[in-house]
Design a protein around this motif. Structure first.
Motif, short mmCIF file in Angstrom:
data_model
loop_
_atom_site.label_atom_id
_atom_site.label_comp_id
_atom_site.label_asym_id
_atom_site.label_seq_id
_atom_site.Cartn_x
_atom_site.Cartn_y
_atom_site.Cartn_z
N THR A 1 60.79 73.32 44.02
CA THR A 1 62.15 73.14 44.51
C THR A 1 62.59 74.36 45.29
OG1 THR A 1 62.66 71.74 42.59
CG2 THR A 1 64.53 72.60 43.85
N ALA A 2 62.96 74.17 46.56
CA ALA A 2 63.33 75.30 47.42
C ALA A 2 64.57 76.02 46.92
CB ALA A 2 63.55 74.80 48.85
N ASP A 3 65.51 75.29 46.31
CA ASP A 3 66.72 75.93 45.78
C ASP A 3 66.36 76.92 44.67
OD1 ASP A 3 68.36 74.56 47.50
OD2 ASP A 3 68.80 72.95 46.09
N ILE A 4 65.36 76.59 43.86
CA ILE A 4 64.92 77.50 42.80
C ILE A 4 64.29 78.75 43.42
CG2 ILE A 4 63.41 77.77 40.79
CD1 ILE A 4 65.73 75.87 40.35
N TRP A 5 63.59 78.59 44.55
CA TRP A 5 63.02 79.75 45.23
C TRP A 5 64.13 80.74 45.62
CZ3 TRP A 5 59.53 76.94 49.42
CH2 TRP A 5 58.59 76.13 48.74
N ARG A 6 65.19 80.19 46.20
CA ARG A 6 66.28 81.06 46.66
C ARG A 6 67.03 81.68 45.48
NH1 ARG A 6 66.27 77.06 50.79
NH2 ARG A 6 67.62 75.66 49.60
N LEU A 7 67.22 80.91 44.41
CA LEU A 7 67.88 81.47 43.23
C LEU A 7 67.07 82.62 42.64
CD1 LEU A 7 69.18 78.29 41.33
CD2 LEU A 7 70.56 80.09 42.38
N ALA A 8 65.76 82.42 42.54
CA ALA A 8 64.90 83.48 42.01
C ALA A 8 64.98 84.74 42.88
CB ALA A 8 63.46 83.00 41.93
N ASP A 9 65.11 84.55 44.19
CA ASP A 9 65.18 85.67 45.12
C ASP A 9 66.51 86.41 45.01
OD1 ASP A 9 64.12 87.25 47.31
OD2 ASP A 9 65.62 86.24 48.57
N ARG A 10 67.59 85.71 44.71
CA ARG A 10 68.93 86.31 44.70
C ARG A 10 69.38 86.77 43.30
NH1 ARG A 10 71.41 83.90 49.28
NH2 ARG A 10 69.78 83.90 50.89
N PHE A 11 68.76 86.30 42.26
CA PHE A 11 69.23 86.59 40.90
C PHE A 11 69.18 88.07 40.56
CE2 PHE A 11 69.25 82.72 37.84
CZ PHE A 11 70.25 82.15 38.61
N GLY A 12 68.10 88.71 40.87
CA GLY A 12 67.95 90.11 40.47
C GLY A 12 67.45 90.24 39.04
N LEU A 13 67.13 91.47 38.66
CA LEU A 13 66.51 91.73 37.37
C LEU A 13 67.41 91.36 36.20
CD1 LEU A 13 64.14 92.96 35.75
CD2 LEU A 13 65.26 95.19 36.00
N LEU A 14 68.70 91.70 36.28
CA LEU A 14 69.62 91.46 35.17
C LEU A 14 69.78 89.97 34.89
CD1 LEU A 14 71.51 92.69 33.10
CD2 LEU A 14 73.35 92.61 34.81
N ARG A 15 70.00 89.17 35.91
CA ARG A 15 70.20 87.74 35.72
C ARG A 15 68.91 87.06 35.25
NH1 ARG A 15 73.70 87.84 40.42
NH2 ARG A 15 75.85 87.26 39.82
N PRO B 1 52.51 77.76 49.69
CA PRO B 1 52.02 78.55 50.84
C PRO B 1 53.00 79.66 51.20
CG PRO B 1 51.84 76.18 51.27
CD PRO B 1 52.67 76.33 50.04
N SER B 2 52.46 80.79 51.56
CA SER B 2 53.32 81.94 51.85
C SER B 2 54.26 81.68 53.03
CB SER B 2 52.46 83.17 52.14
OG SER B 2 51.57 82.92 53.23
N GLY B 3 53.76 80.94 54.04
CA GLY B 3 54.62 80.64 55.19
C GLY B 3 55.81 79.77 54.80
N LEU B 4 55.53 78.72 54.02
CA LEU B 4 56.61 77.84 53.57
C LEU B 4 57.56 78.58 52.64
CD1 LEU B 4 57.75 74.95 53.55
CD2 LEU B 4 56.23 74.47 51.60
N PHE B 5 57.00 79.42 51.79
CA PHE B 5 57.82 80.20 50.87
C PHE B 5 58.73 81.15 51.64
CE2 PHE B 5 57.66 83.23 46.98
CZ PHE B 5 58.82 82.65 46.47
N ALA B 6 58.18 81.83 52.63
CA ALA B 6 58.97 82.76 53.44
C ALA B 6 60.07 82.02 54.19
CB ALA B 6 58.05 83.49 54.43
N GLU B 7 59.76 80.81 54.69
CA GLU B 7 60.77 80.02 55.39
C GLU B 7 61.91 79.64 54.44
OE1 GLU B 7 61.11 75.68 57.64
OE2 GLU B 7 59.15 76.64 57.36
N LEU C 1 62.81 81.34 51.76
CA LEU C 1 63.54 82.53 51.36
C LEU C 1 64.34 83.16 52.49
CD1 LEU C 1 60.83 84.36 49.17
CD2 LEU C 1 62.73 82.95 48.38
N GLY C 2 63.89 82.94 53.72
CA GLY C 2 64.55 83.56 54.86
C GLY C 2 64.05 84.95 55.16
N HIS C 3 62.96 85.36 54.54
CA HIS C 3 62.35 86.65 54.81
C HIS C 3 60.89 86.59 54.38
CE1 HIS C 3 62.29 87.77 50.54
NE2 HIS C 3 63.54 87.32 50.46
N ARG C 4 60.14 87.62 54.70
CA ARG C 4 58.72 87.64 54.38
C ARG C 4 58.51 87.58 52.87
NH1 ARG C 4 55.00 91.60 53.20
NH2 ARG C 4 52.84 91.21 53.90
N ALA C 5 57.57 86.76 52.42
CA ALA C 5 57.30 86.59 50.98
C ALA C 5 56.27 87.62 50.53
CB ALA C 5 56.80 85.18 50.70
#
Length: 363
Positions: free
Chosen positions: A222-236, A306-312, A314-318
């Motif tokens: 799920t792409a939304d989970i990818w973005r949440l994992a990227d934005r959550f940070g260590l504490l969350r 795939p790293s390309g799809l993951f980076a897309e 996330l909006g930045h390099r994976a």
């Protein structure tokens, strides 16, 4: 039938200097089992006194069928546990005329260290040399109840015996008493939990495992989970992980009613040890599940995303750190799914998974 305590030969001296005692109940079904128990009591008391003279062994024989056949092994253990608490014993060995099985394998005896209860099938002793085999098996069962892992460390076993015989003093109830039990009986508690094999907990809960895997697969793609994992940070991420572990532990302990309450002063330590061992077993089992889910999620993310799809997405390099964050959040969500699945498990299934019965402990 009941018998006066056997093996209570206290050494001379003032009463206040007597060593602490360990009370062992022999619960025998009417008939052949009761006959074996009557013969076994004195022999078992003498054998335990010879091996562990630092405490007084108080053997008490009662005749009680406990359950109406046919009955599962877990029912016998539960009924014997009820009798143990009612009679205020430290340990109980149940002699039954029913066949026993562990994981569908027929056994002569088994022990549940967390419950402080062992069960011995009298028919499995055979007709020849029954008294000798009963004694050997019973001694092995008592050692198994003390958390003896078979490593052959007599000193460690003696320390566990002394811990079992000594009641904490100075605190009447509550958190203070539980803390005293924990610190004063740490070796005994560790032996009980290790004998319970907590890392096997979740393998016996099919619904919890299925729900955890399903939730993990859904989160991983799920792409939304990818973005949440990227934005959550260590504490969350840490908070979500801790919350998921607490959720499934609470579901197992509360939902299956694994927590006991002390009915009298004498059994407070017995109940405190049971609750501490139960919680430790569940927590270690759930943490083992969490670690396994994390490794599976990390491997799945590296192989299937795939790293390309993951980076897309996330909006930045994976980078590797992004995959680790995704695996972390995925394993947490999968554990929450496991908690939902655990809520669908029957109480019998949870108890069967949480409490290991060690087979053939007397051999």
């Amino acid at each position: 039938m009941s018998a006066e305590p056997t093996g209570d030969d206290r050494p001379g001296g003032p009463p206040g200097r007597w060593p602490a005692d360990v009370v062992v109940g022999l619960v025998a079904a009417p008939g052949a089992a009761a006959e074996v128990a009557a013969e076994l009591a004195a022999d078992l008391a003498a054998a335990l006194r010879e091996r562990h003279p630092e405490v007084v062994w108080d053997l008490r024989v009662v005749e009680d069928g406990l359950v109406r056949p046919p009955a599962e092994d877990a029912e016998i253990v539960a009924a014997a546990r009820e009798r143990l608490l009612a009679e205020e014993w430290d340990l109980a060995v149940c002699l039954t005329d029913l066949p026993l099985a562990v994981h569908r394998r027929t056994v002569a005896a088994h022990a549940s260290p967390v419950h402080g209860v062992a069960v011995l099938s009298v028919p499995a002793l055979g007709a020849v040399g029954r008294r000798r085999r009963a004694l050997q098996t019973a001694v092995g069962l008592v050692h198994a109840l003390l958390g003896d892992d078979g490593a052959g460390d007599p000193a460690a076993l003696r320390r566990r015996v002394r811990e079992l015989a000594t009641d904490p003093a100075g605190v009447d109830r509550g958190v203070g008493f539980t803390a005293r039990v924990l610190t004063g009986n740490l070796r005994l508690l560790v032996g009980m939990v290790r004998a319970n094999r907590p890392w096997r907990l979740t393998t016996g809960l099919s619904r919890a495992l299925t729900a955890a895997v399903a939730a993990g697969v859904f989160a991983l793609v799920t792409a939304d989970i990818w973005r949440l994992a990227d934005r959550f940070g260590l504490l969350r991420l840490s908070a979500v992980g801790l919350g998921s572990v607490v959720a499934i532990c609470a579901t197992l302990v509360v939902g299956a009613e694994l927590w006991e309450r002390a009915r009298s002063r004498r059994v407070r330590k017995q109940v405190a040890l049971f609750n501490l061992a139960t919680v430790a077993t569940v927590v270690i089992g759930v943490l083992t599940l969490y670690a396994a889910l994390f490794l599976l999620a990390l491997a799945g993310a590296l192989l299937l995303v795939p790293s390309g799809l993951f980076a897309e997405g996330l909006g930045h390099r994976a980078a590797l750190g992004d995959y680790v964050e995704l695996a972390w959040l995925t394993s947490s969500l999968a554990t929450v799914g496991g908690a939902l699945g655990a809520g669908l498990e029957s109480d019998e299934a949870v108890r069967g998974a949480a409490y290991t019965h060690r087979p053939d402990a007397g051999r």
